[in-house]
Motif scaffolding. Structure first.
Motif, PDB file in Angstrom:
ATOM      1  N   PHE A  48       0.824  -1.216   0.000  1.00 60.17           N
ATOM      2  CA  PHE A  48       0.000   0.000   0.000  1.00 60.17           C
ATOM      3  C   PHE A  48       0.861   1.269   0.000  1.00 60.17           C
ATOM      4  O   PHE A  48       0.325   2.368   0.158  1.00 60.17           O
ATOM      5  N   LEU A  51       0.380   4.680   3.192  1.00 54.83           N
ATOM      6  CA  LEU A  51      -1.070   4.832   3.023  1.00 54.83           C
ATOM      7  C   LEU A  51      -1.255   5.688   1.766  1.00 54.83           C
ATOM      8  O   LEU A  51      -1.645   6.830   1.860  1.00 54.83           O
ATOM      9  N   TRP A  52      -0.870   5.154   0.637  1.00 59.16           N
ATOM     10  CA  TRP A  52      -0.793   5.866  -0.661  1.00 59.16           C
ATOM     11  C   TRP A  52       0.294   6.938  -0.607  1.00 59.16           C
ATOM     12  O   TRP A  52       0.320   7.833  -1.458  1.00 59.16           O
ATOM     13  N   GLY A 111      -3.950  16.068   3.976  1.00 56.53           N
ATOM     14  CA  GLY A 111      -4.973  16.163   2.947  1.00 56.53           C
ATOM     15  C   GLY A 111      -6.235  16.827   3.471  1.00 56.53           C
ATOM     16  O   GLY A 111      -6.866  17.635   2.778  1.00 56.53           O
ATOM     17  N   SER A 112      -6.610  16.495   4.694  1.00 56.53           N
ATOM     18  CA  SER A 112      -7.826  17.081   5.275  1.00 56.53           C
ATOM     19  C   SER A 112      -7.701  18.595   5.343  1.00 56.53           C
ATOM     20  O   SER A 112      -8.641  19.324   5.022  1.00 56.53           O
ATOM     21  N   VAL A 115      -7.996  20.159   1.889  1.00 57.11           N
ATOM     22  CA  VAL A 115      -9.376  20.242   1.410  1.00 57.11           C
ATOM     23  C   VAL A 115     -10.096  21.421   2.063  1.00 57.11           C
ATOM     24  O   VAL A 115     -10.742  22.232   1.374  1.00 57.11           O
ATOM     25  N   HIS A 145     -12.797  13.245   1.319  1.00 60.16           N
ATOM     26  CA  HIS A 145     -12.048  14.499   1.335  1.00 60.16           C
ATOM     27  C   HIS A 145     -11.520  14.791   2.731  1.00 60.16           C
ATOM     28  O   HIS A 145     -11.450  15.946   3.151  1.00 60.16           O
ATOM     29  N   SER A 224     -10.171   6.245  -1.707  1.00 55.82           N
ATOM     30  CA  SER A 224     -10.500   5.641  -0.434  1.00 55.82           C
ATOM     31  C   SER A 224     -11.747   4.754  -0.481  1.00 55.82           C
ATOM     32  O   SER A 224     -11.841   3.764   0.239  1.00 55.82           O
ATOM     33  N   ASP A 252      -9.416  16.958  -5.943  1.00 51.47           N
ATOM     34  CA  ASP A 252      -8.741  16.496  -4.738  1.00 51.47           C
ATOM     35  C   ASP A 252      -7.761  15.404  -5.160  1.00 51.47           C
ATOM     36  O   ASP A 252      -8.141  14.263  -5.395  1.00 51.47           O
ATOM     37  N   VAL A 254      -5.078  14.325  -3.436  1.00 48.04           N
ATOM     38  CA  VAL A 254      -4.254  13.884  -2.307  1.00 48.04           C
ATOM     39  C   VAL A 254      -3.615  12.526  -2.620  1.00 48.04           C
ATOM     40  O   VAL A 254      -2.468  12.280  -2.263  1.00 48.04           O
ATOM     41  N   ILE A 255      -4.337  11.674  -3.320  1.00 45.92           N
ATOM     42  CA  ILE A 255      -3.762  10.403  -3.765  1.00 45.92           C
ATOM     43  C   ILE A 255      -3.197  10.518  -5.179  1.00 45.92           C
ATOM     44  O   ILE A 255      -2.107  10.018  -5.470  1.00 45.92           O
ATOM     45  N   LYS A 281       0.245  13.602   1.019  1.00 46.10           N
ATOM     46  CA  LYS A 281       0.879  12.291   0.798  1.00 46.10           C
ATOM     47  C   LYS A 281       2.198  12.319   0.012  1.00 46.10           C
ATOM     48  O   LYS A 281       3.264  12.473   0.594  1.00 46.10           O
ATOM     49  N   ARG A 406      -4.233  -3.375   2.513  1.00 43.46           N
ATOM     50  CA  ARG A 406      -5.232  -2.452   3.040  1.00 43.46           C
ATOM     51  C   ARG A 406      -6.607  -2.906   2.579  1.00 43.46           C
ATOM     52  O   ARG A 406      -6.799  -3.221   1.404  1.00 43.46           O
ATOM     53  N   GLN A 413      -7.565  -2.690  -1.354  1.00 45.01           N
ATOM     54  CA  GLN A 413      -7.063  -1.574  -2.142  1.00 45.01           C
ATOM     55  C   GLN A 413      -5.549  -1.714  -2.305  1.00 45.01           C
ATOM     56  O   GLN A 413      -4.864  -2.122  -1.370  1.00 45.01           O
TER      57      GLN A 413
HETATM   58  N1  PXG Z   1      -8.550  13.668   0.164  1.00 41.18           N
HETATM   59  C1  PXG Z   1      -8.285  12.490  -0.419  1.00 41.18           C
HETATM   60  C2  PXG Z   1      -8.649  12.289  -1.865  1.00 41.18           C
HETATM   61  C3  PXG Z   1      -7.659  11.471   0.305  1.00 41.18           C
HETATM   62  O1  PXG Z   1      -7.416  10.290  -0.284  1.00 41.18           O
HETATM   63  C4  PXG Z   1      -7.611  12.945   2.223  1.00 41.18           C
HETATM   64  C5  PXG Z   1      -8.228  13.918   1.444  1.00 41.18           C
HETATM   65  C6  PXG Z   1      -7.286  13.261   3.652  1.00 41.18           C
HETATM   66  O2  PXG Z   1      -5.914  13.329   3.838  1.00 41.18           O
HETATM   67  P1  PXG Z   1      -5.299  13.159   5.337  1.00 41.18           P
HETATM   68  O3  PXG Z   1      -3.839  13.442   5.121  1.00 41.18           O
HETATM   69  O4  PXG Z   1      -5.942  14.203   6.179  1.00 41.18           O
HETATM   70  O5  PXG Z   1      -5.604  11.747   5.782  1.00 41.18           O
HETATM   71  C7  PXG Z   1      -7.306  11.706   1.650  1.00 41.18           C
HETATM   72  C8  PXG Z   1      -6.630  10.656   2.496  1.00 41.18           C
HETATM   73  C9  PXG Z   1      -7.643   4.588   2.242  1.00 41.18           C
HETATM   74  C10 PXG Z   1      -7.401   5.892   2.939  1.00 41.18           C
HETATM   75  O6  PXG Z   1      -7.727   3.551   2.885  1.00 41.18           O
HETATM   76  C11 PXG Z   1      -7.129   7.028   2.180  1.00 41.18           C
HETATM   77  C12 PXG Z   1      -6.910   8.233   2.820  1.00 41.18           C
HETATM   78  C13 PXG Z   1      -6.922   8.328   4.199  1.00 41.18           C
HETATM   79  C14 PXG Z   1      -7.199   7.194   4.943  1.00 41.18           C
HETATM   80  C15 PXG Z   1      -7.446   5.979   4.323  1.00 41.18           C
HETATM   81  O7  PXG Z   1      -7.735   4.583   1.007  1.00 41.18           O
HETATM   82  N2  PXG Z   1      -6.698   9.328   2.021  1.00 41.18           N
END
Ligand code: PXG
Ligand code: PLP
Length: 440
Positions: A48, A51-52, A111-112, A115, A145, A224, A252, A254-255, A281, A406, A413
């Protein structure tokens, strides 16, 4: 081996079944390249990429060195009213990789935060232009998000919203998601079916009047929720409708950003250019928390009015542009360049797709989805116990196959390293198949 691993009581884990976990904890104490080391000394392959996050692999020596040097020379400085050289350099570097219109970069720590920052910029933009009536925000069902109030509200993950339903920010609507197994099951890459779902946005414009809508936020490839590639023509249609009604389009990423789609940004892969891009990320390869919001010049320019001694955007985090994070980001961008990481990622796509789709005939599997180096294998839920099959797969992979995988409920995923070794990637999927064979 770490010393004090006896008492887990104080540790409340994020997005984890705490009581189940603490019965038999899975603890990582080290990492190198594509492998983790667990507290019992075993080596586990990471399917994984963190986490990406960690597309270059763990503990990349160039990034480690940059962080070590930075923390010893400038550990912290505020970026309100003064700033540091690394943040300035990283903003320049990242915008230079983005589509031409993107000249501005605002730093966050996740990422949060990216957004919520993007949503605030969108609202501020319209107000600065005398369109303060544009307050409505549009997200998409199954969107993720992040977990802050803004991102949660435009997000569409039901369990994440359920407890907070009455406290979600007002004035948010959602368009439908694009997954329909009847039409799209086992599609390789982008499904042909589904572009018409973008017209949900046109319906919301008809309902509210488009002049009241500030922004639409979508992940170019939903991650996600179990990897939903956009239907062919879908993102183009969203862009068209946004243009028609003066709505900002936020991707968005983030990934998606920094190589997961074999380009610096997903926008470039799809040839659809939004107004704001959120990232995190891969910005630092996951080494130090950091996010960035990239903004078109036209959006930034709208803020640059009024007296020059005044703050234009009342927003920022204590750690926005943290020098150690920015140093990690600069080193990460150097490695992406020097090693040709995005090309490496592109060259792995076909092999990855073939490996994923080899699960199509497995008894539990009801769908396989992929785009770039994002992939998902969806299993049917076990009768009366949704999520049990996926959770069991995760634990058995860890304990019996030396793999970190994961799962989100019953969907596995995959976020392989951008520089994966094809044979190791193949072996990991063969091992996962053996594990799935043992699961009821
Ligand atoms: N936007 C997107 C598109 C994301 O994938 C976030 C915002 C939030 O980022 P932070 O850094 O605050 O976590 C994400 C985060 C999964 C998984 O299992 C993916 C995320 C977080 C937790 C689990 O795919 N992506
Ligand atoms: N809460 C309090 C009491 C604070 O003083 C601050 C920042 O100064 C915050 C929250 C926000 O913290 P951050 O800037 O790290 O997001």
């Amino acid at each position: 081996m770490s010393a004090a691993l006896t008492n887990y009581d104080a540790y409340w884990m994020p997005f984890t079944a705490n009581r189940d976990f603490k019965k038999k904890p899975r603890v990582i104490t080290g990492a190198s390249g594509h492998y983790y080391t667990a507290s019992d000394g075993s080596k586990l392959y990471d399917t994984f990429s963190g986490l990406w996050t960690s597309g270059l692999g763990h503990c990349h020596p160039k990034i480690v060195e940059a962080v070590q040097q930075q923390v010893a020379s400038l550990d912290y400085c505020m970026t309100f009213q003064v700033t540091n050289d690394k943040a300035v350099a990283l903003a320049d570097r990242v915008t230079s990789m983005a589509p031409d219109e993107f000249t501005q970069c605002f730093f966050t720590n996740s990422g949060s935060e990216s957004v919520d920052t993007a949503l605030k910029i969108a609202l501020g933009y319209h107000r600065a232009r005398g369109e303060g009536n544009r307050t409505r925000l549009i997200g998409r069902e199954r969107g993720y998000h992040g977990v802050n109030f803004g991102g949660m509200s435009v997000g569409g993950m039901v369990p994440n919203r359920k407890v907070f339903s009455a406290n979600l920010i007002p004035g948010v609507d959602h368009i439908r998601h694009t997954l329909d197994l009847e039409h799209t099951a086992f599609t390789r890459g982008q499904p042909e079916w589904g572009a018409h779902l973008a017209d949900d946005l046109e319906r919301l414009c008809a309902l509210h009047d488009g002049s009241n809508i500030a922004a639409v936020i979508v992940e170019p490839v939903a991650g996600s929720t179990g990897v939903l590639p956009p239907p062919v023509g879908y993102l183009e249609r969203l862009r068209e409708i946004c243009d028609k009604h003066g709505i900002l389009l936020i991707f968005d990423e983030v990934i998606a950003a920094f190589g997961r789609l074999a380009r610096p940004f997903g926008a470039q892969r799809f040839g659809v250019i939004p107004d704001i891009i959120t990232t995190a990320k891969g910005l630092t390869n996951g080494v130090i928390p950091m996010g960035a919001v990239l903004v078109r010049d036209s959006v930034y320019d709208a803020f640059m009015q009024g007296p020059e001694h005044m703050i234009e955007l009342f927003h920022g985090y204590t750690y926005s542009g943290h020098p150690v994070a920015a140093a990690a980001g600069l080193a990460t961008m150097d490695v992406y360049d020097e090693e040709g990481t995005f090309e490496q990622a592109g060259a792995l796509e076909q092999h990855f797709e073939d490996l994923l789709h080899s699960f199509a005939d497995h008894k539990h599997v009801i769908d396989v989805r992929n785009f770039g180096l994002m992939g998902a294998i969806e299993m049917a839920p076990r009768e009366g116990a949704p999520g049990a099959r996926g959770g069991e797969a995760h634990k058995k992979c860890f304990w019996d196959a030396n793999l970190v995988i994961r799962n989100g409920m019953d969907t596995l995923q995959f976020s392989p390293f951008l520089n994966s070794n094809p044979d190791e990637m193949q072996k990991s999927f063969e091992d996962i198949r053996r594990v799935l064979d043992t699961i009821e």
